[in-house]
Write an enzyme that holds these catalytic residues in place. Structure first.
Site, PDB file in Angstrom:
ATOM      1  N   ASP A  71      39.501  38.505  37.660  1.00  0.00           N
ATOM      2  CA  ASP A  71      38.030  39.676  37.422  1.00  0.00           C
ATOM      3  C   ASP A  71      38.633  41.211  38.467  1.00  0.00           C
ATOM      4  O   ASP A  71      39.087  40.868  39.399  1.00  0.00           O
ATOM      5  CB  ASP A  71      36.771  38.894  37.458  1.00  0.00           C
ATOM      6  N   GLU A 114      32.406  41.634  34.512  1.00  0.00           N
ATOM      7  CA  GLU A 114      34.243  42.234  35.120  1.00  0.00           C
ATOM      8  C   GLU A 114      35.099  41.450  34.596  1.00  0.00           C
ATOM      9  O   GLU A 114      36.038  41.387  35.353  1.00  0.00           O
ATOM     10  CB  GLU A 114      33.778  42.671  36.246  1.00  0.00           C
TER      11      GLU A 114
END
Length: 194
Positions: A71, A114
């Site tokens: 991420d 994300e």
């Protein structure tokens, strides 16, 4: 003759309707399995692909399989400082760079906000880590330019390899734990699962 012409016309309309329905069905299927922002497989499609890869690895002990979860570091700060449209551009760029950095046989998907994941078929832990390092560098080396603003960003990556008896949840949990170690260890790095 009039009935024949009407039958031909009706058949033509039915064919057009069937083609339109098939096109709409394909578009719905694509929308159901694709992340709208990155055009990568979404979580559902990625998990299905991971399940297929796990079944292949389980059926052949010589078949290796790696999984990475990564991420964007400090993504909330990117959104807070530069705005959500800029954050969306960073997410899109991560998806693009992942596609460039990975091997052709690897599959990357966006599995949450994300967060992304990669399936590495026929790759041991060492190979998966080597490809992830190329990905990490490809992301860290170039900031995104969004409306006159330069946005630097990095990713943290956790990597695990298939172990006999692994199911989707266990393999993902090991990769996720390695990702957590990468974040705690300072971010912008790769950690291997124990």
């Amino acid at each position: 003759i009039l009935l024949l012409a009407l039958a031909i016309l009706a058949t033509s309309y039915v064919r057009q309707a069937l083609r339109a329905e098939a096109t709409a069905r394909r578009e719905l299927q694509r929308n159901a399995s694709t992340d709208a922002l990155t055009e990568l497989p979404n979580r559902r499609a990625f998990i299905e692909a991971l399940g297929r890869s796990l079944r292949r690895a389980a059926s052949d002990p010589s078949r290796k399989l790696g999984l990475a979860i990564f991420d964007i570091d400090h993504f909330k700060q990117i959104n807070d400082r530069f705005g959500h449209p800029a954050g969306d551009e960073v997410i899109r760029e991560v998806g693009r760079r992942a596609g460039i950095s990975l091997r052709k046989r690897d599959l990357v998907g966006r599995i949450g906000g994300e967060e992304f994941a990669v399936i590495f078929p026929q790759a041991d832990l060492e190979t998966a880590c080597m490809v992830c390092e190329r990905l990490r560098l490809g992301i860290a080396d170039r900031p995104v330019v969004y409306e006159d603003t330069i946005i630097p960003f990095t990713v943290s990556i956790g990597v695990a390899d298939y172990q006999p008896g692994d199911d989707i949840d266990h393999l993902m949990a090991r990769a996720d734990a390695a990702l957590y170690d990468a974040k705690v260890g300072g971010r912008n790095q790769i950690r291997r699962a124990a």
